[in-house]
Scaffold this active site. Structure first.
Site, PDB file in Angstrom:
ATOM      1  N   TYR A 155      22.354   9.743 -39.649  1.00 23.38           N
ATOM      2  CA  TYR A 155      23.302   9.062 -38.750  1.00 23.38           C
ATOM      3  C   TYR A 155      22.792   9.069 -37.303  1.00 23.38           C
ATOM      4  O   TYR A 155      22.808   8.039 -36.626  1.00 23.38           O
ATOM      5  CB  TYR A 155      24.656   9.774 -38.856  1.00 23.38           C
ATOM      6  CG  TYR A 155      25.776   9.134 -38.072  1.00 23.38           C
ATOM      7  CD1 TYR A 155      26.386   7.961 -38.518  1.00 23.38           C
ATOM      8  CD2 TYR A 155      26.249   9.715 -36.896  1.00 23.38           C
ATOM      9  CE1 TYR A 155      27.429   7.383 -37.813  1.00 23.38           C
ATOM     10  CE2 TYR A 155      27.292   9.148 -36.187  1.00 23.38           C
ATOM     11  CZ  TYR A 155      27.880   7.982 -36.649  1.00 23.38           C
ATOM     12  OH  TYR A 155      28.913   7.411 -35.946  1.00 23.38           O
ATOM     13  N   LYS A 191      21.741   5.860 -34.903  1.00 21.24           N
ATOM     14  CA  LYS A 191      22.410   5.575 -33.629  1.00 21.24           C
ATOM     15  C   LYS A 191      21.423   5.639 -32.464  1.00 21.24           C
ATOM     16  O   LYS A 191      21.550   4.876 -31.498  1.00 21.24           O
ATOM     17  CB  LYS A 191      23.582   6.532 -33.414  1.00 21.24           C
ATOM     18  CG  LYS A 191      24.691   6.394 -34.452  1.00 21.24           C
ATOM     19  CD  LYS A 191      25.293   5.003 -34.480  1.00 21.24           C
ATOM     20  CE  LYS A 191      26.533   4.900 -35.367  1.00 21.24           C
ATOM     21  NZ  LYS A 191      27.114   3.552 -35.359  1.00 21.24           N
TER      22      LYS A 191
HETATM   23  P1  NAP Z   1      35.760   3.485 -40.164  1.00 18.84           P
HETATM   24  O1  NAP Z   1      37.212   3.694 -39.899  1.00 18.84           O
HETATM   25  O2  NAP Z   1      35.140   4.091 -41.353  1.00 18.84           O
HETATM   26  O3  NAP Z   1      35.487   1.898 -40.118  1.00 18.84           O
HETATM   27  C1  NAP Z   1      34.225   1.367 -40.398  1.00 18.84           C
HETATM   28  C2  NAP Z   1      34.384  -0.087 -40.768  1.00 18.84           C
HETATM   29  O4  NAP Z   1      33.086  -0.611 -41.100  1.00 18.84           O
HETATM   30  C3  NAP Z   1      35.259  -0.287 -42.004  1.00 18.84           C
HETATM   31  O5  NAP Z   1      36.093  -1.406 -41.823  1.00 18.84           O
HETATM   32  C4  NAP Z   1      34.232  -0.500 -43.098  1.00 18.84           C
HETATM   33  O6  NAP Z   1      34.684  -1.290 -44.190  1.00 18.84           O
HETATM   34  C5  NAP Z   1      33.156  -1.275 -42.346  1.00 18.84           C
HETATM   35  N1  NAP Z   1      31.904  -1.231 -43.085  1.00 18.84           N
HETATM   36  C6  NAP Z   1      31.271  -0.148 -43.610  1.00 18.84           C
HETATM   37  N2  NAP Z   1      30.151  -0.519 -44.249  1.00 18.84           N
HETATM   38  C7  NAP Z   1      30.074  -1.859 -44.140  1.00 18.84           C
HETATM   39  C8  NAP Z   1      29.151  -2.829 -44.619  1.00 18.84           C
HETATM   40  N3  NAP Z   1      28.079  -2.477 -45.332  1.00 18.84           N
HETATM   41  N4  NAP Z   1      29.367  -4.137 -44.324  1.00 18.84           N
HETATM   42  C9  NAP Z   1      30.468  -4.513 -43.621  1.00 18.84           C
HETATM   43  N5  NAP Z   1      31.371  -3.637 -43.143  1.00 18.84           N
HETATM   44  C10 NAP Z   1      31.195  -2.332 -43.409  1.00 18.84           C
HETATM   45  O7  NAP Z   1      34.893   4.025 -38.961  1.00 18.84           O
HETATM   46  P2  NAP Z   1      35.094   4.013 -37.381  1.00 18.84           P
HETATM   47  O8  NAP Z   1      35.293   5.408 -36.969  1.00 18.84           O
HETATM   48  O9  NAP Z   1      36.053   2.972 -36.963  1.00 18.84           O
HETATM   49  O10 NAP Z   1      33.608   3.607 -36.951  1.00 18.84           O
HETATM   50  C11 NAP Z   1      33.284   2.377 -36.309  1.00 18.84           C
HETATM   51  C12 NAP Z   1      31.942   2.571 -35.608  1.00 18.84           C
HETATM   52  O11 NAP Z   1      32.078   3.594 -34.628  1.00 18.84           O
HETATM   53  C13 NAP Z   1      30.822   3.033 -36.542  1.00 18.84           C
HETATM   54  O12 NAP Z   1      29.618   2.394 -36.204  1.00 18.84           O
HETATM   55  C14 NAP Z   1      30.724   4.518 -36.253  1.00 18.84           C
HETATM   56  O13 NAP Z   1      29.444   5.023 -36.523  1.00 18.84           O
HETATM   57  C15 NAP Z   1      31.045   4.525 -34.770  1.00 18.84           C
HETATM   58  N6  NAP Z   1      31.483   5.837 -34.281  1.00 18.84           N
HETATM   59  C16 NAP Z   1      32.612   6.424 -34.769  1.00 18.84           C
HETATM   60  C17 NAP Z   1      32.988   7.676 -34.283  1.00 18.84           C
HETATM   61  C18 NAP Z   1      34.221   8.392 -34.762  1.00 18.84           C
HETATM   62  O14 NAP Z   1      34.381   9.570 -34.392  1.00 18.84           O
HETATM   63  N7  NAP Z   1      35.077   7.788 -35.529  1.00 18.84           N
HETATM   64  C19 NAP Z   1      32.196   8.300 -33.313  1.00 18.84           C
HETATM   65  C20 NAP Z   1      31.059   7.668 -32.847  1.00 18.84           C
HETATM   66  C21 NAP Z   1      30.709   6.432 -33.336  1.00 18.84           C
HETATM   67  P3  NAP Z   1      35.452  -0.627 -45.432  1.00 18.84           P
HETATM   68  O15 NAP Z   1      36.810  -0.317 -44.919  1.00 18.84           O
HETATM   69  O16 NAP Z   1      35.486  -1.713 -46.451  1.00 18.84           O
HETATM   70  O17 NAP Z   1      34.645   0.564 -45.843  1.00 18.84           O
END
Ligand code: NAP
Length: 246
Positions: free
Chosen positions: A154, A158
């Site tokens: 991961y 990033k």
């Molecule tokens: P999340 O709730 O798991 O949402 C991720 C979204 O991406 C979901 O709608 C998922 O679809 C979609 N997705 C996953 N794989 C995909 C694919 N192959 N093709 C198309 N869509 C796909 O996560 P989040 O926390 O909102 O994360 C959003 C971004 O923020 C990510 O890049 C993550 O790395 C980054 N981020 C998050 C955090 C945190 O603490 N949450 C911190 C730093 C960075 P499904 O629902 O169908 O699986």
């Protein structure tokens, strides 16, 4: 703030992506979102778009599938007449210490978090360059900057996204296209809900503001980066971490 603009958000059906879609719609943009499934929010999005005289369009797509996602993005570019704002947000985690990590878990994370941004930005930046305007926002992570045990895949994805952001920003700056990244810390979404209470408490002690962030707090920075409020800002990585990793 985004009246008349057209945005494309990946992973827009839940979590941080959902808050970005909502905030962009609230601010007058039309939004295309790509995800594996439309999620539970499409009705809410459509209501909001109707209220603001804009549009929301869901397109199914796996961002890591080069030919499929390229076709979907081309279709969106044709239908919309060009995208003004791209948010590469879709992402996954597959955590584990490196000596136990499968090649599949390594590859999936790199493909979905990093290669996807290459496939999509290649198409969208070409169109933005022609129009001499655009903003690309890559959702990276603080662990791409400071690292995290158990997340070599991961954090590598990033960190790669941050490198892509800075190099692409240099390539397109002269054509009035800006490219920036956000690096969230720990944000309350499905991605982090698996953490135990003990892990949550341990994490919180590392955050100067003493709390986990909300998805809309990331979306607000993505609104700033998409709007003219950030018109002289490119190649930057904005940490949204409550002070963690400063
Ligand atoms: P999340 O709730 O798991 O949402 C991720 C979204 O991406 C979901 O709608 C998922 O679809 C979609 N997705 C996953 N794989 C995909 C694919 N192959 N093709 C198309 N869509 C796909 O996560 P989040 O926390 O909102 O994360 C959003 C971004 O923020 C990510 O890049 C993550 O790395 C980054 N981020 C998050 C955090 C945190 O603490 N949450 C911190 C730093 C960075 P499904 O629902 O169908 O699986």
């Amino acid at each position: 703030m985004l009246q008349g603009k057209k945005a494309l958000v990946t992973g827009g059906s839940r979590g941080i992506g959902r808050e970005i879609v909502l905030l962009y719609l609230h601010n007058g943009a039309s939004v295309y979102y790509i995800d594996l499934a439309p999620g539970d929010s499409l009705d809410e999005y459509q209501e909001l778009a109707a209220k603001h005289g804009s549009e929301v369009v869901y397109k199914e797509g796996n961002v890591s599938d080069e030919s499929a996602i390229t076709a979907v993005v081309k279709e969106i570019l044709e239908e919309s007449g060009g995208i003004d704002i791209l948010v590469n947000n879709a992402g996954i985690t597959r955590d584990g210490l490196i000596f136990r990590m499968s090649t599949e878990d390594w590859m999936n994370v790199i493909n979905i978090n990093l290669n996807s941004a290459f496939f999509i930005s290649r198409e969208v930046s070409r169109s933005m360059i022609k129009k001499r305007t655009g903003a690309i926002i890559n959702v990276a992570s603080i662990v791409g900057v400071i690292g995290n045990a158990g997340q070599t895949n991961y954090s590598a994805s990033k960190a790669g996204l941050i490198g892509l952001t800075k190099s692409l920003a240099r390539e397109v700056a002269g054509r009035n296209v800006r490219v920036n990244a956000v690096a969230p810390g720990f944000i309350k979404t499905k991605m982090t809900e698996a953490l135990s209470e003990e892990q949550r408490t341990a994490l919180t002690t590392q955050i100067p503001m003493g709390r986990i962030g909300e998805a809309d707090e990331v979306a607000k920075v993505c609104l700033f980066l998409a709007s003219d409020l950030s018109s002289y800002l490119t190649g930057q990585v904005i940490h949204i971490t409550g002070g963690m990793g400063m």
